[in-house]
Design a protein around this motif. Structure first.
Motif, PDB file in Angstrom:
ATOM      1  N   VAL A   1      -4.759   7.961   4.115  1.00  0.00           N
ATOM      2  CA  VAL A   1      -5.628   7.719   2.972  1.00  0.00           C
ATOM      3  C   VAL A   1      -4.849   6.891   1.951  1.00  0.00           C
ATOM      4  O   VAL A   1      -3.732   7.251   1.568  1.00  0.00           O
ATOM      5  CB  VAL A   1      -6.099   9.035   2.323  1.00  0.00           C
ATOM      6  CG1 VAL A   1      -6.980   8.754   1.109  1.00  0.00           C
ATOM      7  CG2 VAL A   1      -6.843   9.890   3.337  1.00  0.00           C
ATOM      8  N   TYR A   2      -5.424   5.778   1.511  1.00  0.00           N
ATOM      9  CA  TYR A   2      -4.770   4.924   0.527  1.00  0.00           C
ATOM     10  C   TYR A   2      -4.725   5.605  -0.840  1.00  0.00           C
ATOM     11  O   TYR A   2      -5.759   5.997  -1.383  1.00  0.00           O
ATOM     12  CB  TYR A   2      -5.530   3.604   0.360  1.00  0.00           C
ATOM     13  CG  TYR A   2      -5.454   2.639   1.509  1.00  0.00           C
ATOM     14  CD1 TYR A   2      -4.255   2.029   1.859  1.00  0.00           C
ATOM     15  CD2 TYR A   2      -6.598   2.301   2.228  1.00  0.00           C
ATOM     16  CE1 TYR A   2      -4.192   1.117   2.903  1.00  0.00           C
ATOM     17  CE2 TYR A   2      -6.550   1.396   3.271  1.00  0.00           C
ATOM     18  CZ  TYR A   2      -5.338   0.803   3.600  1.00  0.00           C
ATOM     19  OH  TYR A   2      -5.290  -0.096   4.630  1.00  0.00           O
ATOM     20  N   LEU A   3      -3.515   5.696  -1.405  1.00  0.00           N
ATOM     21  CA  LEU A   3      -3.356   6.170  -2.773  1.00  0.00           C
ATOM     22  C   LEU A   3      -3.223   5.020  -3.751  1.00  0.00           C
ATOM     23  O   LEU A   3      -3.668   5.099  -4.895  1.00  0.00           O
ATOM     24  CB  LEU A   3      -2.107   7.059  -2.900  1.00  0.00           C
ATOM     25  CG  LEU A   3      -2.112   8.442  -2.290  1.00  0.00           C
ATOM     26  CD1 LEU A   3      -0.818   9.155  -2.649  1.00  0.00           C
ATOM     27  CD2 LEU A   3      -3.303   9.248  -2.736  1.00  0.00           C
ATOM     28  N   GLN A   4      -2.557   3.959  -3.314  1.00  0.00           N
ATOM     29  CA  GLN A   4      -2.314   2.801  -4.175  1.00  0.00           C
ATOM     30  C   GLN A   4      -2.458   1.517  -3.369  1.00  0.00           C
ATOM     31  O   GLN A   4      -2.124   1.483  -2.176  1.00  0.00           O
ATOM     32  CB  GLN A   4      -0.906   2.841  -4.785  1.00  0.00           C
ATOM     33  CG  GLN A   4      -0.636   3.987  -5.734  1.00  0.00           C
ATOM     34  CD  GLN A   4      -1.361   3.830  -7.067  1.00  0.00           C
ATOM     35  OE1 GLN A   4      -1.837   2.751  -7.409  1.00  0.00           O
ATOM     36  NE2 GLN A   4      -1.444   4.922  -7.828  1.00  0.00           N
ATOM     37  N   LYS A   5      -2.936   0.483  -4.036  1.00  0.00           N
ATOM     38  CA  LYS A   5      -2.970  -0.864  -3.454  1.00  0.00           C
ATOM     39  C   LYS A   5      -2.531  -1.842  -4.529  1.00  0.00           C
ATOM     40  O   LYS A   5      -3.179  -1.959  -5.573  1.00  0.00           O
ATOM     41  CB  LYS A   5      -4.369  -1.218  -2.952  1.00  0.00           C
ATOM     42  CG  LYS A   5      -4.456  -2.630  -2.354  1.00  0.00           C
ATOM     43  CD  LYS A   5      -5.872  -2.973  -1.913  1.00  0.00           C
ATOM     44  CE  LYS A   5      -5.922  -4.366  -1.292  1.00  0.00           C
ATOM     45  NZ  LYS A   5      -7.316  -4.741  -0.879  1.00  0.00           N
ATOM     46  N   LEU A   6      -1.422  -2.519  -4.283  1.00  0.00           N
ATOM     47  CA  LEU A   6      -0.890  -3.507  -5.208  1.00  0.00           C
ATOM     48  C   LEU A   6      -1.123  -4.882  -4.597  1.00  0.00           C
ATOM     49  O   LEU A   6      -0.512  -5.236  -3.590  1.00  0.00           O
ATOM     50  CB  LEU A   6       0.602  -3.261  -5.464  1.00  0.00           C
ATOM     51  CG  LEU A   6       0.944  -1.840  -5.939  1.00  0.00           C
ATOM     52  CD1 LEU A   6       2.436  -1.673  -6.113  1.00  0.00           C
ATOM     53  CD2 LEU A   6       0.228  -1.527  -7.238  1.00  0.00           C
ATOM     54  N   GLU A   7      -2.009  -5.641  -5.195  1.00  0.00           N
ATOM     55  CA  GLU A   7      -2.470  -6.895  -4.621  1.00  0.00           C
ATOM     56  C   GLU A   7      -1.393  -7.976  -4.641  1.00  0.00           C
ATOM     57  O   GLU A   7      -0.620  -8.086  -5.584  1.00  0.00           O
ATOM     58  CB  GLU A   7      -3.691  -7.404  -5.382  1.00  0.00           C
ATOM     59  CG  GLU A   7      -4.909  -6.498  -5.311  1.00  0.00           C
ATOM     60  CD  GLU A   7      -5.727  -6.725  -4.053  1.00  0.00           C
ATOM     61  OE1 GLU A   7      -5.306  -7.513  -3.198  1.00  0.00           O
ATOM     62  OE2 GLU A   7      -6.809  -6.104  -3.953  1.00  0.00           O
TER      63      GLU A   7
ATOM     64  N   HIS B   1       0.838  -1.205   0.000  1.00  0.00           N
ATOM     65  CA  HIS B   1       0.000   0.000   0.000  1.00  0.00           C
ATOM     66  C   HIS B   1       0.870   1.251   0.000  1.00  0.00           C
ATOM     67  O   HIS B   1       1.970   1.252   0.567  1.00  0.00           O
ATOM     68  CB  HIS B   1      -0.896   0.056   1.238  1.00  0.00           C
ATOM     69  CG  HIS B   1      -1.946  -1.004   1.292  1.00  0.00           C
ATOM     70  ND1 HIS B   1      -1.813  -2.144   2.035  1.00  0.00           N
ATOM     71  CD2 HIS B   1      -3.159  -1.083   0.704  1.00  0.00           C
ATOM     72  CE1 HIS B   1      -2.903  -2.895   1.904  1.00  0.00           C
ATOM     73  NE2 HIS B   1      -3.734  -2.273   1.105  1.00  0.00           N
ATOM     74  N   LEU B   2       0.340   2.314  -0.586  1.00  0.00           N
ATOM     75  CA  LEU B   2       0.925   3.656  -0.505  1.00  0.00           C
ATOM     76  C   LEU B   2      -0.146   4.574   0.043  1.00  0.00           C
ATOM     77  O   LEU B   2      -1.310   4.513  -0.379  1.00  0.00           O
ATOM     78  CB  LEU B   2       1.359   4.133  -1.888  1.00  0.00           C
ATOM     79  CG  LEU B   2       1.849   5.589  -1.993  1.00  0.00           C
ATOM     80  CD1 LEU B   2       3.187   5.761  -1.273  1.00  0.00           C
ATOM     81  CD2 LEU B   2       1.982   5.999  -3.465  1.00  0.00           C
ATOM     82  N   GLY B   3       0.225   5.420   1.000  1.00  0.00           N
ATOM     83  CA  GLY B   3      -0.757   6.322   1.592  1.00  0.00           C
ATOM     84  C   GLY B   3      -0.181   7.674   1.943  1.00  0.00           C
ATOM     85  O   GLY B   3       1.040   7.857   1.986  1.00  0.00           O
TER      86      GLY B   3
ATOM     87  N   SER C   1      -9.026  -3.197   2.550  1.00  0.00           N
ATOM     88  CA  SER C   1      -8.432  -1.931   2.122  1.00  0.00           C
ATOM     89  C   SER C   1      -8.830  -1.648   0.687  1.00  0.00           C
ATOM     90  O   SER C   1      -9.045  -2.560  -0.106  1.00  0.00           O
ATOM     91  CB  SER C   1      -6.901  -1.979   2.249  1.00  0.00           C
ATOM     92  OG  SER C   1      -6.371  -3.022   1.438  1.00  0.00           O
ATOM     93  N   ARG C   2      -8.924  -0.347   0.377  1.00  0.00           N
ATOM     94  CA  ARG C   2      -9.258   0.079  -0.982  1.00  0.00           C
ATOM     95  C   ARG C   2      -8.686   1.473  -1.195  1.00  0.00           C
ATOM     96  O   ARG C   2      -8.509   2.240  -0.240  1.00  0.00           O
ATOM     97  CB  ARG C   2     -10.774   0.094  -1.185  1.00  0.00           C
ATOM     98  CG  ARG C   2     -11.512   1.012  -0.241  1.00  0.00           C
ATOM     99  CD  ARG C   2     -13.006   1.039  -0.472  1.00  0.00           C
ATOM    100  NE  ARG C   2     -13.675   1.875   0.524  1.00  0.00           N
ATOM    101  CZ  ARG C   2     -13.716   3.202   0.505  1.00  0.00           C
ATOM    102  NH1 ARG C   2     -13.103   3.862  -0.469  1.00  0.00           N
ATOM    103  NH2 ARG C   2     -14.342   3.887   1.453  1.00  0.00           N
ATOM    104  N   ILE C   3      -8.381   1.784  -2.442  1.00  0.00           N
ATOM    105  CA  ILE C   3      -7.873   3.111  -2.765  1.00  0.00           C
ATOM    106  C   ILE C   3      -8.915   4.159  -2.376  1.00  0.00           C
ATOM    107  O   ILE C   3     -10.091   4.020  -2.692  1.00  0.00           O
ATOM    108  CB  ILE C   3      -7.535   3.214  -4.262  1.00  0.00           C
ATOM    109  CG1 ILE C   3      -6.362   2.288  -4.596  1.00  0.00           C
ATOM    110  CG2 ILE C   3      -7.205   4.652  -4.652  1.00  0.00           C
ATOM    111  CD1 ILE C   3      -6.015   2.221  -6.060  1.00  0.00           C
ATOM    112  N   GLY C   4      -8.483   5.161  -1.639  1.00  0.00           N
ATOM    113  CA  GLY C   4      -9.384   6.182  -1.124  1.00  0.00           C
ATOM    114  C   GLY C   4      -9.892   5.889   0.270  1.00  0.00           C
ATOM    115  O   GLY C   4     -10.450   6.763   0.923  1.00  0.00           O
ATOM    116  N   GLY C   5      -9.683   4.632   0.729  1.00  0.00           N
ATOM    117  CA  GLY C   5     -10.073   4.273   2.081  1.00  0.00           C
ATOM    118  C   GLY C   5      -9.154   4.908   3.112  1.00  0.00           C
ATOM    119  O   GLY C   5      -8.078   5.425   2.774  1.00  0.00           O
ATOM    120  N   LYS C   6      -9.563   4.865   4.376  1.00  0.00           N
ATOM    121  CA  LYS C   6      -8.809   5.543   5.430  1.00  0.00           C
ATOM    122  C   LYS C   6      -8.422   4.586   6.554  1.00  0.00           C
ATOM    123  O   LYS C   6      -9.121   3.603   6.819  1.00  0.00           O
ATOM    124  CB  LYS C   6      -9.626   6.702   6.006  1.00  0.00           C
ATOM    125  CG  LYS C   6      -9.913   7.797   4.991  1.00  0.00           C
ATOM    126  CD  LYS C   6     -10.749   8.913   5.588  1.00  0.00           C
ATOM    127  CE  LYS C   6     -11.048   9.991   4.550  1.00  0.00           C
ATOM    128  NZ  LYS C   6     -11.875  11.077   5.118  1.00  0.00           N
TER     129      LYS C   6
END
Length: 201
Positions: free
Chosen positions: A65-71, A55-57, A80-85
């Protein structure tokens, strides 16, 4: 909006223009965009090396706040999801960001935040959180040991250049895939990735 310097109006033409208060938001948005663009290739490499979710936040309003999620290519259930907190106090990225704050900034944050338990491992003592923050400062990385989500361990670090903290990233893995050898390996990958991204900033 005028009173908050979000917009201003000329007396002669009566036209509205963006105010000075929005300059910071624009610069922050640009920085967020840049950190995502710059970090992404290295985060993909980290995901491939660890075969875990990365994750990048960024910090906004006392949250991550999540900017990126690499599964991860392996099966794992992460909430977790992009835009989630995320909370700062219960997450690896959050604790890495807290470790970059001054003591006055930490006191201000803790005066507004209630340390609510998300799992039975969540730190809810201010003294214990300070201990974790001090440890994070000394070793250069943070650990969320099932504190934010049951059975998920995360190792995180910040991204900083010239005194500016642009964000944080983490590797998340199910607890059953973590042991002392695996932890050392992931920590090594995280610190190497941090170095590469900061050099690219």
């Amino acid at each position: 909006m005028s009173e908050q310097n979000l917009v201003w109006r000329t007396d002669d033409t009566k036209k509205y223009y963006f105010g000075t208060e929005l300059i910071g938001y624009g610069q922050r948005a640009l920085a967020d965009f840049d950190i995502s663009r710059i970090a992404l290739p290295y985060l993909r490499e980290l995901r491939d090396e660890t075969e875990e979710t990365v994750h990048l936040g960024i910090e906004q309003n006392n949250k991550v706040v999540y900017l990126q999620k690499l599964e991860s290519p392996q099966s794992v259930n992460l909430k977790s999801r992009i835009g989630g907190k995320l909370n700062l106090y219960s997450s690896a990225m959050g604790k890495a960001l807290l470790a970059k704050k001054t003591y006055d900034e930490l006191d201000e944050y803790l005066s507004k935040e209630t340390l609510k338990p998300l799992t039975k491992y969540t730190v809810t003592s201010i003294a214990d959180l300070y201990d974790q923050i001090e440890t994070t400062k000394k070793r250069g990385y943070s650990i969320d040991d099932k504190e934010n989500q049951d059975e998920v361990v995360c190792i995180g670090a910040t991204l900083e250049k010239n005194g500016i903290v642009y964000g944080a990233f983490s590797v998340s893995t199910p607890d059953y895939r973590m042991n002392s050898k695996r932890k050392k390996q992931i920590i090594s990958y995280v610190l190497e990735t941090q170095k590469k991204i900061e050099q690219a900033l």
